[in-house]
Design an enzyme around this catalytic site. Sequence first.
Site, mmCIF file in Angstrom:
data_model
loop_
_atom_site.group_PDB
_atom_site.id
_atom_site.type_symbol
_atom_site.label_atom_id
_atom_site.label_comp_id
_atom_site.label_asym_id
_atom_site.label_seq_id
_atom_site.Cartn_x
_atom_site.Cartn_y
_atom_site.Cartn_z
ATOM 1 C CG HIS A 255 -2.045 -0.863 1.113
ATOM 2 N ND1 HIS A 255 -3.221 -1.039 1.959
ATOM 3 C CD2 HIS A 255 -2.357 -1.668 0.048
ATOM 4 C CE1 HIS A 255 -4.072 -1.688 1.571
ATOM 5 N NE2 HIS A 255 -3.669 -2.278 0.486
ATOM 6 C CE1 TYR B 94 -6.923 0.465 4.934
ATOM 7 C CE2 TYR B 94 -5.473 2.256 4.544
ATOM 8 C CZ TYR B 94 -5.811 1.038 4.726
ATOM 9 O OH TYR B 94 -4.655 0.317 4.253
ATOM 10 C CD GLU C 179 -1.669 0.845 4.721
ATOM 11 O OE1 GLU C 179 -2.059 1.867 4.340
ATOM 12 O OE2 GLU C 179 -2.019 -0.368 4.399
ATOM 13 C CE1 TYR D 74 6.613 -3.230 -3.047
ATOM 14 C CE2 TYR D 74 7.196 -5.476 -2.148
ATOM 15 C CZ TYR D 74 6.482 -4.536 -2.150
ATOM 16 O OH TYR D 74 5.749 -4.335 -1.139
ATOM 17 N N GLY E 144 12.358 -18.288 -13.406
ATOM 18 C CA GLY E 144 11.997 -17.289 -14.461
ATOM 19 C C GLY E 144 12.320 -16.057 -13.671
ATOM 20 C CB THR F 208 14.446 -9.872 -10.150
ATOM 21 O OG1 THR F 208 13.114 -10.081 -10.001
ATOM 22 C CG2 THR F 208 14.375 -9.757 -11.602
ATOM 23 N N PRO F 209 14.989 -10.780 -7.301
ATOM 24 C CG PRO F 209 13.039 -11.566 -6.004
ATOM 25 C CD PRO F 209 13.411 -11.272 -7.087
ATOM 26 C CG PHE G 244 2.758 -14.799 -3.549
ATOM 27 C CD1 PHE G 244 2.276 -16.131 -4.205
ATOM 28 C CD2 PHE G 244 2.674 -14.885 -2.085
ATOM 29 C CE1 PHE G 244 1.983 -17.195 -3.633
ATOM 30 C CE2 PHE G 244 2.125 -16.162 -1.397
ATOM 31 C CZ PHE G 244 2.107 -17.137 -2.267
ATOM 32 C CG PHE G 245 6.951 -11.483 -8.823
ATOM 33 C CD1 PHE G 245 7.828 -11.022 -7.614
ATOM 34 C CD2 PHE G 245 7.601 -12.092 -9.731
ATOM 35 C CE1 PHE G 245 8.926 -10.941 -7.533
ATOM 36 C CE2 PHE G 245 9.123 -12.069 -9.820
ATOM 37 C CZ PHE G 245 9.576 -11.246 -8.630
ATOM 38 N N GLY G 246 2.986 -10.060 -7.287
ATOM 39 C CA GLY G 246 1.258 -9.620 -7.093
ATOM 40 C C GLY G 246 0.804 -10.064 -5.643
#
Length: 403
Positions: free
Chosen positions: A85, A95, A137, A190, A274, A278-279, A394-396
């Site tokens: 977020h 919210y 957050e 990321y 795949g 990257t990370p 997870f990506f996503g």
Amino acid sequence: MLKQETISIIKATVPVLEVHGKAITSRFYEMMFGNHPELLNIFNHVNQKQGRQQEALANAVYAAAVHIDQLENIIPVVKQIGHKHRSLGVLPEHYPIVGKHLLMAIKDVLGEAATDEIIDAWAEAYGVIADAFISVEQEMYVEAEQQVGGWKDFRNFVVDKKVKESSVITSFYLKPKDGKALSLYKPGQYISVKVKISGEKFTHIRQYSLSDAPGKDYYRISVKREDGQGCPAGKVSTYLHASINEGDTLEISAPAGDFILEKSERPLVLLSGGVGQTPLMSMLNTAVSEQPERDIVFAHAAINGDYHAFKEYVEQLPERYSQVKAYVCYEKPNANDQQLAKFNKEGFIDLPWLQSIASKQSEFYVCGPLPFIKAVYQALKEWGVPQPQIHYEFFGPAVAIEN
């Protein structure tokens, strides 16, 4: 603090959420975007179409209901979602919009079963849960802005270098346009990239792992071009590959994410499939410099050599660092792969192979497509690797990993 009566009502709805959770969240997004289309500037449209966002929200709502009397148990989930977020720019004023439409969706899907008593209880519970998210957050926004080289919201970066890593993956080296300091990050984190594509009504935001060790004068992301084989084509990835060149400007969020490399005395095993590499490239480059005595296994799975990014770089690492062992698994090696014989396994990563290259006492970090993560996770659990030693990303949106 929730009233005991509210807690009892929420607990009683758990079986209903287990059955109707995804229907409720699907209706929620439909109603919310219908009334507030401007929020499509934040949300990933592809994840909506594939149903992953709906499933992730259903899982989060279900977890909140199960642990409503001990909300501290879901703080790790709150923090994981909070990172996403903060990276996207979700704000406290969003919210109440979410809460209003979530209650509308519950009422719409459950009909008369959603009594006033139930809706009132969920309204009270949502207020407490939303406050937890907003608080977490807010701390993240402050931390991102106040650290050395940090910033709020999005910042302009220039593409300093664009490098093709494989037939489908290209790296973008990004430097701050203002020439000022660049904040550090933790290996595995990321950034979000926000783009406005010509002809598109809404902006698009995508999160890409930083694929090099921190401490450089650039951020590097390595983006797979999603061509739509078996899923919708990736608007942002194809735009970056085709339309963004050296010298162009991109809007970038400060680094975020809780899938990070932790220092440990245990051996380190990095398992990627795949573009999930990257990370783990960031973790690998960090580990060899910061823990030179730590044994490292880096095992990567790709379709074949044409799809394999960073292959020359990684295969040279064991020559430079005696503690590193690198392995390659190709699902369908091509003729050139067969001739060069620079892969270690054909097919898929499986438990017997993992047992032959790694120690059960290792810390395992896993990243890749969802089927890859599920298969590797199940193999490690079958092996008896303790849960705390298994880390995955997870990506996503996050979905259930165990069947």
